[in-house]
Design a protein around this motif. Structure first.
Motif, PDB file in Angstrom:
ATOM      1  N   ARG A   1      35.475  29.256  27.047  1.00  0.00           N
ATOM      2  CA  ARG A   1      34.578  30.187  27.879  1.00  0.00           C
ATOM      3  C   ARG A   1      34.227  31.646  26.852  1.00  0.00           C
ATOM      4  NH1 ARG A   1      33.611  28.581  32.944  1.00  0.00           N
ATOM      5  NH2 ARG A   1      34.607  26.952  33.849  1.00  0.00           N
ATOM      6  N   CYS A   2      33.061  31.716  26.572  1.00  0.00           N
ATOM      7  CA  CYS A   2      32.979  32.737  25.979  1.00  0.00           C
ATOM      8  C   CYS A   2      31.432  33.216  25.816  1.00  0.00           C
ATOM      9  CB  CYS A   2      33.291  32.501  24.347  1.00  0.00           C
ATOM     10  SG  CYS A   2      32.189  31.129  23.408  1.00  0.00           S
ATOM     11  N   VAL A   3      30.396  32.576  26.542  1.00  0.00           N
ATOM     12  CA  VAL A   3      29.076  32.738  26.739  1.00  0.00           C
ATOM     13  C   VAL A   3      28.602  33.227  28.118  1.00  0.00           C
ATOM     14  CG1 VAL A   3      26.836  32.008  26.579  1.00  0.00           C
ATOM     15  CG2 VAL A   3      28.556  31.009  25.206  1.00  0.00           C
ATOM     16  N   PHE A   4      28.127  34.753  28.082  1.00  0.00           N
ATOM     17  CA  PHE A   4      28.017  35.179  29.229  1.00  0.00           C
ATOM     18  C   PHE A   4      26.353  34.769  29.741  1.00  0.00           C
ATOM     19  CE2 PHE A   4      26.942  38.747  32.336  1.00  0.00           C
ATOM     20  CZ  PHE A   4      27.556  38.327  33.252  1.00  0.00           C
ATOM     21  N   ASP A   5      26.256  34.380  31.073  1.00  0.00           N
ATOM     22  CA  ASP A   5      24.846  34.041  31.394  1.00  0.00           C
ATOM     23  C   ASP A   5      24.665  35.222  32.553  1.00  0.00           C
ATOM     24  OD1 ASP A   5      22.987  33.116  33.262  1.00  0.00           O
ATOM     25  OD2 ASP A   5      23.153  31.133  32.504  1.00  0.00           O
TER      26      ASP A   5
END
Length: 511
Positions: free
Chosen positions: A183-187
């Protein structure tokens, strides 16, 4: 005997120069290096990808500020305000392993309160060139260096993973790489963190090992971040006097003086600084602007600090470990009990330092490395591949002890390190370990005192005599003073390292 693989380059069988050319830190895979990602270095860099990372960090913090303002104190329960420690980059303060606490409920509460109070204007600064997340640490005692490190690393994690993947695919063998979903991509629309797959180096020799993250060395710093609370308080007067707005400058100085008693102490001054800053928050922005204007000097100093820690720890520790591995059975001993085991390793370390030129690891360009941290980390490496539980900086409610070595619940030993020149040594010898023992319910303790000069040794012996502790087996003095070459001393034999089990110990079982 297998090679001692504590560095990333050794573990993955690549030349250190490959990492140097790529710009990545050569990680120590046995314990964290005391280094941190500093967001100011992203801002100050000439690299556009770093500048974009800094911009993204600030934008994310503004998102959190808006959530905090909209929801008030209840926002602290939102998981978006909580961040795990990214242990896989092997950076931080842990002397053994890479486990950390991250940013949990306490941090969430503090930062939400900050956004609803003094830092409500974050993101709308006009005095500074850009907004800086370090601003949150200046007056808020609950938000410190850990926030800067963990928060920044979390928000640039996707970049670090891509950076590491690119290196792995180019320089590592297929069996040294494994795909991980992280988990490393912020929406921004959904306000959630989403996973993304990366092919990363991992602990392949351990089978199903964890992944490893490389970090560019030019975004790392040591000790405090470049913008920090301590420096602001120390330089408050000079910052105030640098303000070009005459009216504001006079108002700040006048109010600051009005808050001081006739004979102010340090706490009085700090209280006055905080009161003044709360009334005139612009002064924090002026402090940050001074940093922005001198960013090249700050970047240069950070590089020097990084080189210092690499010289002290990486370039010093690894030769010692290799030496122990090649010339002894140090890492293949048969376990006995925690006290005997600890004393054996301390005495072996003493033999290496005093009789086999091991003292050199405590010197850099001829100057002594006067830090307890160095010998503490070296001692931890002597427990490589051990069945004993070795916990660094154990805190059982009475303050931290350097190490607690244990084998089961009933067998434990406290090991503490001090410098012979320490002004607190006598008091420490008299009180501290007994406190640790009581808190830990440990039956044994060992004190290790590192001395750089003959004067240090004499001073320590005088202190031990006064305390009736002279010649105690569990108080070990290590003479780290430079030695003359054996070949230059007439009639003196060249020292050879003794087998581990044949060390000249007074006795191996504590009476």
């Amino acid at each position: 005997m297998a090679s001692f693989k504590i560095l990333f380059s050794d573990y993955f069988n690549i030349d250190k120069s490959v990492l140097d050319l790529y710009g990545a830190l050569n990680l120590c895979l046995s314990s964290d290096l005391p280094l941190f990602v500093d967001p100011f270095l992203l801002f100050a860099s000439k690299k556009q990808e770093y500048k974009l990372l800094h911009k993204n960090i600030v934008e994310h913090l503004v998102i959190l500020k808006n959530i905090a303002v909209e929801n008030g104190t209840t926002a602290g329960k939102n998981n978006l305000f909580k961040f795990r420690e990214i242990k896989q980059n092997w950076l931080g303060m842990s002397k053994y392993g890479n486990e950390g606490k991250g940013l949990g409920a306490k941090f969430a509460k503090n930062v939400v309160e900050a956004f609803n109070g003094f830092y409500n204007s974050f993101g709308n600064e006009v005095i500074t060139e850009e907004s800086h997340i370090e601003k949150l640490t200046i007056l808020n005692s609950g938000v410190g260096k850990d926030f800067i490190s963990d928060f920044t690393t979390n928000l640039i994690l996707e970049y670090l993973l891509s950076y590491t993947e690119e290196f792995a695919l180019k320089y590592l063998e297929p069996n040294q790489i494994k795909e991980f979903n992280i988990r490393c991509v912020f929406d921004e629309k959904l306000k959630v963190w989403l996973p993304k797959k990366f092919k990363l180096p991992f602990f392949y020799l351990e089978g199903n090992g964890d992944f490893i993250i490389l970090t560019p060395i030019d975004i790392l710093t040591k000790d405090d971040s470049i913008i920090n609370n301590n420096e602001f308080f120390s330089n408050f007067k000079s910052v105030a006097n640098s303000i070009d707005n005459h009216s504001l400058r006079e108002s700040i100085n006048q109010y600051f003086r009005s808050q001081l008693p006739k004979k102010p102490k340090k706490d009085d001054v700090n209280y006055a600084i905080k009161k003044t800053s709360l009334l005139f928050p612009e002064i924090i922005d002026y402090y940050i602007r001074l940093k922005e204007e001198n960013k090249e000097a700050a970047t240069k100093l950070s590089k020097e600090k990084i080189q210092e820690i690499l010289d002290e720890l990486i370039d010093s520790l690894t030769p010692l470990c290799d030496y122990l591995l090649k010339h002894s059975d140090f890492y293949s001993i048969v376990p006995t009990n925690s006290y005997d085991e600890s004393l054996k390793r301390v005495m072996f370390l003493k033999s290496v330092i005093e009789d086999n030129d091991g003292y050199r690891i405590f010197y850099n360009d001829g100057k002594a490395i006067s830090k307890e941290d160095t010998i503490q980390r070296i001692f931890r490496l002597t427990w490589y591949a051990t069945p004993f539980d070795v916990n660094a900086e154990v805190n059982n409610g009475r303050g931290p002890a350097d190490y607690k070595v244990s084998f089961g619940g009933e067998d434990s030993t406290i090991v503490e390190f001090k410098l012979g020149k320490s002004s607190s040594l006598t008091r420490n010898l008299e009180n501290q370990t007994n406190i640790y023992k009581k808190a830990s319910k440990s039956a044994n303790d060992i004190k290790v005192i590192l001395c750089y000069t003959e004067g240090d040794i004499k001073s320590v012996n005088r202190a031990l005599t006064r305390l009736n502790l002279l010649n105690q087996e569990n108080i070990v003095i290590i003479d780290a003073a430079p030695k003359r070459s054996a070949s230059t001393v007439k009639g003196q034999k060249k020292h050879t390292i003794l087998p581990f089990n044949n060390l000249p110990l007074a006795k191996m079982t504590k009476s």
